[in-house]
Every structure is written in C-alpha cells, then in structure tokens.
Design an enzyme around this catalytic site. Sequence first.
Site, PDB file in Angstrom:
ATOM      1  N   LYS A  84       0.817  -1.216   0.000  1.00  0.00           N
ATOM      2  CA  LYS A  84       0.000   0.000   0.000  1.00  0.00           C
ATOM      3  C   LYS A  84       0.854   1.272   0.000  1.00  0.00           C
ATOM      4  CE  LYS A  84      -0.807   0.399   5.011  1.00  0.00           C
ATOM      5  NZ  LYS A  84      -1.818   0.542   6.061  1.00  0.00           N
ATOM      6  N   ASP A  85       2.167   1.146   0.321  1.00  0.00           N
ATOM      7  CA  ASP A  85       3.062   2.313   0.288  1.00  0.00           C
ATOM      8  C   ASP A  85       3.614   2.584  -1.106  1.00  0.00           C
ATOM      9  OD1 ASP A  85       2.784   2.668   3.021  1.00  0.00           O
ATOM     10  OD2 ASP A  85       4.569   1.478   3.512  1.00  0.00           O
ATOM     11  N   ARG A 132      -8.499   8.121   4.248  1.00  0.00           N
ATOM     12  CA  ARG A 132      -9.418   7.034   3.872  1.00  0.00           C
ATOM     13  C   ARG A 132     -10.164   6.527   5.098  1.00  0.00           C
ATOM     14  NH1 ARG A 132      -9.143   1.921   5.018  1.00  0.00           N
ATOM     15  NH2 ARG A 132      -6.990   2.102   5.733  1.00  0.00           N
ATOM     16  N   ARG A 133      -9.422   6.274   6.164  1.00  0.00           N
ATOM     17  CA  ARG A 133     -10.072   5.808   7.395  1.00  0.00           C
ATOM     18  C   ARG A 133     -10.962   6.898   7.982  1.00  0.00           C
ATOM     19  NH1 ARG A 133      -4.479   3.114   9.298  1.00  0.00           N
ATOM     20  NH2 ARG A 133      -4.819   1.005   8.509  1.00  0.00           N
ATOM     21  N   ARG A 154       0.688  10.093  13.986  1.00  0.00           N
ATOM     22  CA  ARG A 154       1.765   9.390  13.280  1.00  0.00           C
ATOM     23  C   ARG A 154       2.463   8.494  14.282  1.00  0.00           C
ATOM     24  NH1 ARG A 154       4.954  11.196   9.102  1.00  0.00           N
ATOM     25  NH2 ARG A 154       5.779   9.101   9.306  1.00  0.00           N
ATOM     26  N   ARG A 160       1.251   4.528  18.648  1.00  0.00           N
ATOM     27  CA  ARG A 160      -0.182   4.712  18.394  1.00  0.00           C
ATOM     28  C   ARG A 160      -1.033   4.059  19.478  1.00  0.00           C
ATOM     29  NH1 ARG A 160      -1.116   4.964  11.898  1.00  0.00           N
ATOM     30  NH2 ARG A 160       0.925   5.783  11.350  1.00  0.00           N
ATOM     31  N   CYS A 247      -1.652   7.332  -2.039  1.00  0.00           N
ATOM     32  CA  CYS A 247      -2.056   6.626  -0.821  1.00  0.00           C
ATOM     33  C   CYS A 247      -2.486   7.577   0.279  1.00  0.00           C
ATOM     34  CB  CYS A 247      -0.934   5.706  -0.332  1.00  0.00           C
ATOM     35  SG  CYS A 247       0.507   6.549   0.307  1.00  0.00           S
TER      36      CYS A 247
END
Length: 322
Positions: A84-85, A132-133, A154, A160, A247
């Site tokens: 996805k990166d 997106r989230r 981040r 996190r 992305c």
Amino acid sequence: MNTRPDQPLRLGTRRSKLAMSQSGHVADAVRELTGRPVELVEITTYGDVSREHLAQIGGTGVFVTALRDALLSGEVDFAVHSLKDLPTAQPEDLVIAAMPRREDARDALVARDGLTFEQLPDGARIGTGSPRRTAQLNHLARSLGKRIETVPIRGNVDTRIGFVREGQLDAVVLAAAGLNRIGRGDEATDLLSVDSVLPAPGQGALAVECLASATDLIAALGRLDDLHTRVAVTAERSLLAALEAGCSAPVGAFADLLGDGRIVNEMRLRGVVGTLDGSTLVQLSTTGPVPQSYDEAMALGRELADEMLAKGAAGLMGERSL
C-alpha cells in the site's frame, strides 16, 4: 546481484519493528527456497524521519524512494515493501518479483476497555493518520447515529497504541496485518468488516522488488508469488491509479475472490471515495470472472474507477490536500 552461492543476498528494509518483522519472514522464505544466506540491510526513509502527516508530505512513495535508490545503486539485491506504500507507477528498471500471500486486509480498532466500534461513546476520539479511514469511520459513526472525533496521529504501533493506553484517545485504527505480523493481533478490540470500512488498495500485501535485469533472482523470488493476491491487488491498485489518487487520498478498495469453497471462479472489486466528514461516499462494486492476466485485472480496476468518477468521485477527492 551477488552471484556466488555462499554470498549473502542483501534484503533492503525499513528500520521499523513492523518492517523488520515482515522482511524477516520474507528472508526466511528466500533462504529456504534458494539455500542462500540472506542478510537484512536497514535503510531509513524520509517517511520514517519526517514528523509531518503523510498527506502533507505527499503520502505516496515517502517510505519507498530510499529503498529503491539502494536497489538501483547495488547496495541491496532486493527489497520488501508494504504494497500500500508503493506508488502505482512502476519504474522500468525495477520489477515486483513476488507478492506473497496476503495477510488480513482489514482495519483493526484498538480501543480502551475492550470496546468495539459500536460500543464507543458518542464523541469518542479516534486516532488515525489516514484520510481514507477518517472518511469511512465518520460515515460509519453517522450510520450508527453517533459522532466521533478523528485525531491525526503518526508513529509506530507502540506509539499509536500508547495514545490509548495513556488515556489520550479512546481508540486508534491500524492495519490488522501489521498487528498480526508483530504478534500483537490479540490487542485489536474490533476488526472492521470490509462491508463497513474498505481497506487501502493493497493493504495486507507485501511487494518483493528487485532489478529488472536480475533474471535469476526474479525467477527465485517468483516462487513466493501468490497468484490470487497478485490478481486482487492489481485490480485494486489499477482503480487507485485510474482515480489519479495516491495513498494519502480518501480511497478504499478491496478485491475478494468468490467461489464454492473448492473452486474460485469470480472476483468482486469494491471501491469507495468519501468526504472526510463522512457525509458523502461514492461506493460501487463490480463482480466478474477472475482475471486471467495482468491486463484483465488492470481493466477491471479502470472500469470501476470510471463508474465512480461518473458518480462524482473526483469532486470528493478534492479534499485530499487537506
């Protein structure tokens, strides 16, 4: 490429715990396949050292460029990326030799007190660095008749989850695949169904990349390739590319393979674009025969993207610079 059989193959990887873990799994598989020693070469990328939010620093490619530079300079023989990166445009002198079998593609919620998303209180503060989230979580909250506050964050998994453990946030959302790969999947308090929150294109999949000229290495690494994973993520990334989104855009996509348990005969591709506040989503799907080639998978993604654009997706992605 190092050609002597006793010379280690050098695998380029980011330094994070997650990157080292997933690269370690690939290294073990390559050792078993080739009989060659494999050593990890840790490389720091711009995305690792910058404290800015991904959408601000461009998102696409910030974790990738330094690894690709190391490949091109001969510092490493191959590299492992979170798919996805990767930008959707592939450089001519590099090739993705393998996409191993995909991990769980879903997003995972890690919330205080073991709460699921539905159990979160009205006004809950949820950490995520992903537009997106943000768009889909806000939409999901609206559908449940409540409001959430998404907080941009981040950092690595420890950082996190630490925001939740220390009481700064009610929950954070992470990729389930990442938690699983570092042995912390049991810390997820809820796995968000793809029916509610579509993952990032390629989420849960890895890309093993090397020089296009390294034909022997391509052949060896190719034995790690999972055909179903490659077909699915190719369609997802084609949709992303056709939307001309990176992305850091609020785009989700997921292709799943359908069958009767014995034979896989269809693939369903779903895509979503939404406003960050979740008030508007364009979400469409298409189902057809499993693509039999790269071109067919690419065409499926482009066709669904065209339908989404016709429904107004481009206007919703105008938010991605926020």
